[in-house]
Scaffold this active site. Structure first.
Site, PDB file in Angstrom:
ATOM      1  N   GLY A   1       0.801  -1.225   0.000  1.00  0.00           N
ATOM      2  CA  GLY A   1       0.000   0.000   0.000  1.00  0.00           C
ATOM      3  C   GLY A   1       0.827   1.265   0.000  1.00  0.00           C
TER       4      GLY A   1
ATOM      5  N   PRO B   1      -1.750  -4.249   1.104  1.00  0.00           N
ATOM      6  CG  PRO B   1      -3.658  -3.007   1.659  1.00  0.00           C
ATOM      7  CD  PRO B   1      -3.196  -4.178   0.829  1.00  0.00           C
ATOM      8  N   GLY B   2      -0.136  -3.103   4.104  1.00  0.00           N
ATOM      9  CA  GLY B   2       0.101  -3.419   5.510  1.00  0.00           C
ATOM     10  C   GLY B   2       0.175  -2.139   6.317  1.00  0.00           C
ATOM     11  NE  ARG B   3       5.408   1.626   5.730  1.00  0.00           N
ATOM     12  CZ  ARG B   3       6.587   1.275   6.249  1.00  0.00           C
ATOM     13  NH1 ARG B   3       6.910   1.682   7.448  1.00  0.00           N
ATOM     14  NH2 ARG B   3       7.423   0.540   5.557  1.00  0.00           N
TER      15      ARG B   3
ATOM     16  NE  ARG C   1       9.164   0.965  10.661  1.00  0.00           N
ATOM     17  CZ  ARG C   1       9.248   2.201  10.267  1.00  0.00           C
ATOM     18  NH1 ARG C   1       9.079   3.189  11.129  1.00  0.00           N
ATOM     19  NH2 ARG C   1       9.480   2.489   8.999  1.00  0.00           N
TER      20      ARG C   1
ATOM     21  CB  CYS D   1      24.229  -3.787  26.478  1.00  0.00           C
ATOM     22  SG  CYS D   1      23.679  -3.896  28.160  1.00  0.00           S
ATOM     23  CD  GLU D   2      23.716  -3.991  20.138  1.00  0.00           C
ATOM     24  OE1 GLU D   2      24.424  -3.295  19.384  1.00  0.00           O
ATOM     25  OE2 GLU D   2      23.660  -5.222  20.079  1.00  0.00           O
TER      26      GLU D   2
ATOM     27  CE1 TYR E   1       6.122  -4.737   7.536  1.00  0.00           C
ATOM     28  CE2 TYR E   1       5.476  -2.447   7.281  1.00  0.00           C
ATOM     29  CZ  TYR E   1       5.525  -3.737   6.802  1.00  0.00           C
ATOM     30  OH  TYR E   1       4.970  -4.026   5.581  1.00  0.00           O
TER      31      TYR E   1
HETATM   32  N1  LLP Z   1       3.680  -7.189  -0.221  1.00  0.00           N
HETATM   33  C1  LLP Z   1       4.971  -7.551  -0.220  1.00  0.00           C
HETATM   34  C2  LLP Z   1       5.433  -8.571  -1.169  1.00  0.00           C
HETATM   35  C3  LLP Z   1       5.865  -6.938   0.672  1.00  0.00           C
HETATM   36  O1  LLP Z   1       7.153  -7.283   0.643  1.00  0.00           O
HETATM   37  C4  LLP Z   1       5.403  -5.951   1.581  1.00  0.00           C
HETATM   38  C5  LLP Z   1       6.302  -5.319   2.535  1.00  0.00           C
HETATM   39  C6  LLP Z   1       4.030  -5.632   1.556  1.00  0.00           C
HETATM   40  C7  LLP Z   1       3.204  -6.262   0.629  1.00  0.00           C
HETATM   41  C8  LLP Z   1       3.415  -4.617   2.483  1.00  0.00           C
HETATM   42  O2  LLP Z   1       3.865  -3.332   2.185  1.00  0.00           O
HETATM   43  P1  LLP Z   1       3.243  -2.046   2.934  1.00  0.00           P
HETATM   44  O3  LLP Z   1       1.824  -1.867   2.515  1.00  0.00           O
HETATM   45  O4  LLP Z   1       3.340  -2.306   4.386  1.00  0.00           O
HETATM   46  O5  LLP Z   1       4.108  -0.922   2.489  1.00  0.00           O
HETATM   47  N2  LLP Z   1      10.067  -3.425   8.098  1.00  0.00           N
HETATM   48  C9  LLP Z   1       9.993  -2.291   7.209  1.00  0.00           C
HETATM   49  C10 LLP Z   1       9.019  -2.515   6.097  1.00  0.00           C
HETATM   50  C11 LLP Z   1       9.326  -3.743   5.277  1.00  0.00           C
HETATM   51  C12 LLP Z   1       8.337  -3.938   4.170  1.00  0.00           C
HETATM   52  C13 LLP Z   1       8.525  -5.235   3.526  1.00  0.00           C
HETATM   53  N3  LLP Z   1       7.539  -5.570   2.545  1.00  0.00           N
HETATM   54  C14 LLP Z   1       9.645  -1.069   8.026  1.00  0.00           C
HETATM   55  O6  LLP Z   1       9.529  -1.159   9.252  1.00  0.00           O
HETATM   56  O7  LLP Z   1       9.522   0.038   7.475  1.00  0.00           O
END
Ligand code: LLP
Length: 428
Positions: free
Chosen positions: A245, A288-290, A326, A356-357, A384
């Site tokens: 997303g 979408p996730g974030r 993050r 401890c970092e 995340y």
């Molecule tokens: N689909 C695939 C194949 C993905 O690799 C990802 C995220 C998503 C969907 C979801 O994307 P979004 O809608 O959340 O942008 N840990 C990192 C983010 C890593 C994202 C990895 N892939 C952070 O904390 O910013």
């Protein structure tokens, strides 16, 4: 609309003062707003509906489980009609445990094991997003052994610069993800020739935290072009999967509105289907996730000590890099808000954890008026955050709480240190 706001000088989640949650469940604790999760999901679902598509008919929003995989979150989204984008067998088991529909699950990721493939096939998931020729052969083998046909979509790499943090950009040539665009036709030919695979779609994901939709639409154009070439070869697709997303506001970012992005996307797709395919529809999948969970969650922490050094002031809090990775990993910026505002100009502080970092910091150079025992919220921590938490320094992971109106429920207990070594043994 934010559901984390001050009323007077107290920070609330919906109708609950966050301090009441810290008092009931201690800190560090993740807090999610049900209203916010719902609104953020509906931004996608309603935009699909506005273009004549809904819940698996013409479009499917497959929430990216890796961003926040708590069962309560999955269950809520599943009941709103969401499908799920998973990257492991473990995530599939979570979706099922939360009552999600496995037939709305797509399985992404570069390294699926045979066991994970078997598990997913036994639950008849919607589609595997395959990322290489060896993976096609393995999936064909596993499906054949089970007397099944696996639905597959190839993740192509459109080589579009998403203009985001290098660690979270995935669609460039140098990334490990996807199948190079110039190899895509050949790879589709291989897939179409394997007896236990059914080619159903095409998938791409160019990165995360994209604020502008121009790179996404550029990737879409490339995918459309490829879909037409496949059509000429007699390979018909049932769906296009556009990947993750839109980004969110952590500080002063101004991401494009989901409704505007989807409107541009559907306009392009509808035009293409009319011109090239006599109006024949094609399903559109999103992952979408974030943008669904990011701004729906905060991490609460208590100030333990204030250290006033020669060049810097430190607020040592009880949350750390193991709770919210993050900042240490991407130098990510999260807002810091006191749960109770003080009438005081404050000082510049680095907010750091007990690990401890030197990399264990959560925020740098923030003007805060603080005293030991004060409670702080790290904002926009719903995505995340908990899913990337670890047990480094034998720290149990934080508790999680869901707020709904004026109620709040514990949705994950704080980990007990004894649980952390329960699986270990000392040889005689
Ligand atoms: N689909 C695939 C194949 C993905 O690799 C990802 C995220 C998503 C969907 C979801 O994307 P979004 O809608 O959340 O942008 N840990 C990192 C983010 C890593 C994202 C990895 N892939 C952070 O904390 O910013």
């Amino acid at each position: 609309m934010s559901h984390f706001e001050y009323r007077g000088d107290s920070l609330y989640a919906e109708n609950v003062p966050l301090a009441a949650i810290a008092a009931a469940h201690g800190t560090p604790v993740y807090v999610y707003s049900r209203a916010s999760l719902t609104e953020n999901f509906l931004a996608y679902a309603n935009a699909c509906r506005a273009h004549g598509r809904a819940d698996g008919r013409g479009a499917l929003v497959c929430y990216s489980v890796k961003s926040n995989s708590n069962l309560a979150v999955l269950s809520l989204l599943g009941r709103l009609g969401s499908g799920f984008d998973i990257v492991s067998g473990g995530e599939l088991l979570r979706v099922i445990a939360a009552g999600g529909d496995p037939r709305k699950v797509i399985f992404s990721g570069v390294g699926k094991s045979r066991e994970e493939m078997r598990l997913a096939l036994s639950h008849d998931i919607l589609c595997f997003n395959v990322e290489s020729i060896p993976e096609l052969h393995r999936l064909n083998d596993v499906a054949g052994g089970m007397g099944k046909r696996a639905r597959v979509s190839l993740r192509v790499n459109p080589d579009v610069d998403p203009k985001t943090h290098p660690y979270i950009s995935t669609g460039l040539k140098e990334n490990k993800f996807g199948i190079a665009f110039e190899d895509a036709l050949d790879t589709y030919r291989v897939a179409a020739g394997l007896p236990h695979l059914e080619v159903t779609g095409i998938d791409c994901h160019i990165g995360s935290q994209l604020l502008d939709d121009a790179p996404l639409l550029e990737a879409l154009d490339k995918v459309i072009e490829l879909a037409d070439r496949l059509h000429e070869l007699g390979i018909m697709l049932h769906h296009l999967d556009i990947g993750g997303g839109i980004g969110i506001t952590y500080d002063d970012e101004r991401p494009v509105a989901v409704a505007d992005y989807l409107s541009r996307l559907f306009t392009r797709i509808d035009g293409w289907r009319r011109e090239q395919h006599g109006g024949k529809p094609i399903d559109i999948l999103f992952e979408p996730g974030r943008s669904i969970v990011g701004n729906a969650g905060v991490l609460l922490t208590e100030v333990q000590y204030l250290k006033h050094g020669a060049t810097k002031n430190f607020a040592v809090v009880d949350a750390a890099m193991n709770d919210l990775m993050r900042p240490a990993m991407y130098e990510a910026w999260h807002g810091v808000q006191p749960l109770q505002r003080r009438d005081d100009a404050g000082k510049l502080y680095d907010v750091v954890g007990p690990v401890c970092e030197s990399g264990d910091w959560l925020a740098r150079e923030r003007r805060l008026a603080l005293a030991p025992g004060d409670l702080l919220a790290l904002m926009s921590a719903g995505a995340y955050g908990m899913t990337m938490a670890s047990n480094y320094n034998t720290r149990g992971r934080a508790a999680e709480v869901l707020v709904d109106g004026d109620r709040f429920m514990l949705i994950r207990q704080r980990e007990n240190p004894a649980d952390l070594f329960a699986l270990e043994s000392i040889p005689e």
